[in-house]
Design an enzyme around this catalytic site. Sequence first.
Site, short mmCIF file in Angstrom:
data_model
loop_
_atom_site.label_atom_id
_atom_site.label_comp_id
_atom_site.label_asym_id
_atom_site.label_seq_id
_atom_site.Cartn_x
_atom_site.Cartn_y
_atom_site.Cartn_z
N TYR A 284 -14.68 29.07 26.83
CA TYR A 284 -15.37 29.59 26.18
C TYR A 284 -16.76 28.91 26.54
O TYR A 284 -17.72 29.72 26.63
CB TYR A 284 -14.89 29.20 24.69
CG TYR A 284 -15.85 29.79 23.78
CD1 TYR A 284 -16.09 30.79 23.29
CD2 TYR A 284 -16.93 28.56 23.13
CE1 TYR A 284 -17.17 31.15 22.35
CE2 TYR A 284 -17.78 28.86 22.46
CZ TYR A 284 -18.00 30.09 21.52
OH TYR A 284 -18.84 30.36 20.89
N SER B 96 -24.00 30.01 22.57
CA SER B 96 -23.53 28.94 21.66
C SER B 96 -23.86 27.37 22.02
O SER B 96 -24.47 27.20 23.18
CB SER B 96 -21.82 29.02 21.78
OG SER B 96 -21.34 27.86 21.15
#
Length: 255
Positions: A158, A145
């Site tokens: 995350y 990401s």
Amino acid sequence: MYLPSFSLENKLAVVTGGTKGIGKAIAMSFAESGAHVVIIARNEKDLESTQQEIRQLGRESYTICRDVNEYKEIIKDVEELRGNQSIDIWVNNAGINIRSEAESVSEEEWDQIVSTNMKSAFFLSQYAGKVMKKQGEGKIINISSVGGHIALRTGVVYAMTKSALIQMTKNLALEWGKYNINVNAIGPWYFPTALTEALLEDEEYVQAILDRTPLNRIGKLEELAGAAVFLASPAGNYMTGQTLLVDGGMSIYGF
């Protein structure tokens, strides 16, 4: 001849979380490029639906209905499915996000995110690497990401796991390059997925995203799938240890 091949004809690809969002887009693009696809996900109906879509393209599709945290069982299932077939491409896509602020993160949330996003990706990569080492070649692609590259407002655990995937990608590429195994990652920004659905309904939040995205729009899934096909195909044979940020230029700014 300078244009390399983007064909995946008769390759076998495995995609975790392959029935929705980014994972489905990658699985379908692989099939469109000629690959047969093993899709791993938790929902039987979604698996059956995606399998049929792949078969309609004239490619074979196999399904494994498991959570990626059941990686030991997934390995057994893949071994049974593939028989003597090679595993040419492995994509670690499955992941979760719990958008807690740092002081609110519970131990349960930590364990859930780290296990799903990082632990399973490592041990499944370990398995794929062993198979590919015996074959003498293979491609592993980790879906990281932009949040693994720059800081995010919330979702610290995350972001940590996605950063870990980037570093894992580099280390595995260094260790396995001598076996002709390419290990790369893709770092998406905002695309329409189950993880972003609620956020993309918030006009103020979306505007904040667009204000930091030079292309001034949310990404389209097919724009991400193309990066995966590139890395999985002969066109990406000299790429390893890299993270392609498919982010509309967002990482220029930070968020």
